[in-house]
Design an enzyme around this catalytic site. Sequence first.
Site, PDB file in Angstrom:
ATOM      1  N   ASP A   1       0.811  -1.214   0.000  1.00 54.55           N
ATOM      2  CA  ASP A   1       0.000   0.000   0.000  1.00 54.55           C
ATOM      3  C   ASP A   1       0.846   1.267   0.000  1.00 54.55           C
ATOM      4  OD1 ASP A   1      -1.901  -2.016   0.453  1.00 54.55           O
ATOM      5  OD2 ASP A   1      -3.189  -0.649   1.563  1.00 54.55           O
TER       6      ASP A   1
ATOM      7  N   ARG B   1      -0.136   4.124  17.494  1.00 50.12           N
ATOM      8  CA  ARG B   1      -0.433   5.142  16.477  1.00 50.12           C
ATOM      9  C   ARG B   1      -0.092   6.567  16.918  1.00 50.12           C
ATOM     10  NH1 ARG B   1       0.477   1.406  13.360  1.00 50.12           N
ATOM     11  NH2 ARG B   1      -1.212   0.358  12.244  1.00 50.12           N
TER      12      ARG B   1
ATOM     13  N   ASP C   1      -7.390   3.420  12.391  1.00 49.18           N
ATOM     14  CA  ASP C   1      -6.071   4.052  12.335  1.00 49.18           C
ATOM     15  C   ASP C   1      -6.083   5.414  11.667  1.00 49.18           C
ATOM     16  OD1 ASP C   1      -4.813   2.094  13.746  1.00 49.18           O
ATOM     17  OD2 ASP C   1      -4.055   1.018  12.010  1.00 49.18           O
TER      18      ASP C   1
ATOM     19  N   SER D   1      -4.059  -9.487   6.640  1.00 51.09           N
ATOM     20  CA  SER D   1      -3.123  -8.387   6.881  1.00 51.09           C
ATOM     21  C   SER D   1      -2.581  -8.475   8.297  1.00 51.09           C
ATOM     22  CB  SER D   1      -3.808  -7.032   6.659  1.00 51.09           C
ATOM     23  OG  SER D   1      -4.769  -6.789   7.664  1.00 51.09           O
TER      24      SER D   1
END
Length: 416
Positions: free
Chosen positions: A17, A96, A125, A181
């Site tokens: 990505d 994060r 996220d 993922s």
Amino acid sequence: MAEPKGTVVLAYSGGLDTSCILVWLKEQGYDVIAYLANIGQKEDFEAARKKALALGAKKVYIEDISREFVEEFIWPAVQANALYEDRYLLGTALARPCIARKLVEIAQREGAQYVAHGATGKGNDQVRFELTCYALCPNIKVVAPWRLPEFYQRFPGRRELMDYAKKHGIPVPVTPQTPWSMDENLMHISYEAGILENPKNQAPPGLYTKTRDPATSPNTPDVLEIEFERGVPVKVTNAGDGATRCSALELFMYLNDIAGKHGVGRIDIVENRFVGMKSRGIYETPAGTILYHAHLDIEAFTMDREVRKIKQGLALKFSELVYNGFWHSPECEFLRQCIGRSQEVVVGTVRLSVFKGQVYVLGRESPRSLYNEELVSMNVQGDYEPADATGFININSLRLKEYHRLQSKVTVKQDE
């Protein structure tokens, strides 16, 4: 050629990505600076640097933020006994704001007006990254490709991304054996999407990477002593081989190794995302699981009952705020201060056994203990008069008696 738009700092992972996003941002006219956070994941950082430069990044930052992640984000969560929806230890949610804080710092250092990330438009996220960015730098502009129609309509699926990667010479390893993922940091690893989106499907063999299968883990437990000061672990000692760790990062990594060896820290849950949908996630949080149980025990041993009730309510709200991305909000800062104040008495050592996927508390001691062995003993009366309990019970039964007396009257009238 697109019109120049300025400099953007991209939160870069080196995967499919963000590699495609890096090239796409250049196509849109941005000068791209790639930022890769070393937050404890297994990664060939030098290979990622070379890849980003080969794809056209004008500069690459690789920042080791592991220590600050432990000391400034994981430790407050340990003090709080933070759990989201009773099970999730918040590994991704804590990482994060730590990653995004450095993203903003680099943007300011480079004079960049923009930051970008590869978070999807359906997940948590995107919220966590952007709330941190806006809190720390209100004038920053965020480029979120997965929310831009010109991007997600061009790349509706993985096939289109792969085709784009091949066309632009983006080297992306193909791993059809792992159709899900993964996101890893020092605290945990998460697995979602792909075949895991059906919540009925069991996690396939070979999915877990941080922990051994408890069924094949060692037949001898590791017995650990974990010492706390102000609710923070400051030393771990292995009673078996005498190994000790004292620094925050080394201590946490050692507990990851011990817990992983014994298969501790696996959960498979369906949770409520902040954006409004339920999602299935599988998590491994080895060290975090040991510390959750150890801290819970020493806190109950040292903290006043009524203070702890209030603190539990604060921890519930703290966990929700962290999960939803509000780490840098005034309310979350306030809660961290309150929880930190409550931890002044949380001092002592917990002895526990790590074995076959479980953590067993064996004992504890503390100079701040509120436990009075003589008072609680069944063999010694101590400073306590058993006859006083009669009045205590009578007073507490009054409300119950009155409630059921009234209920009896109501029932009789309804039967007439």
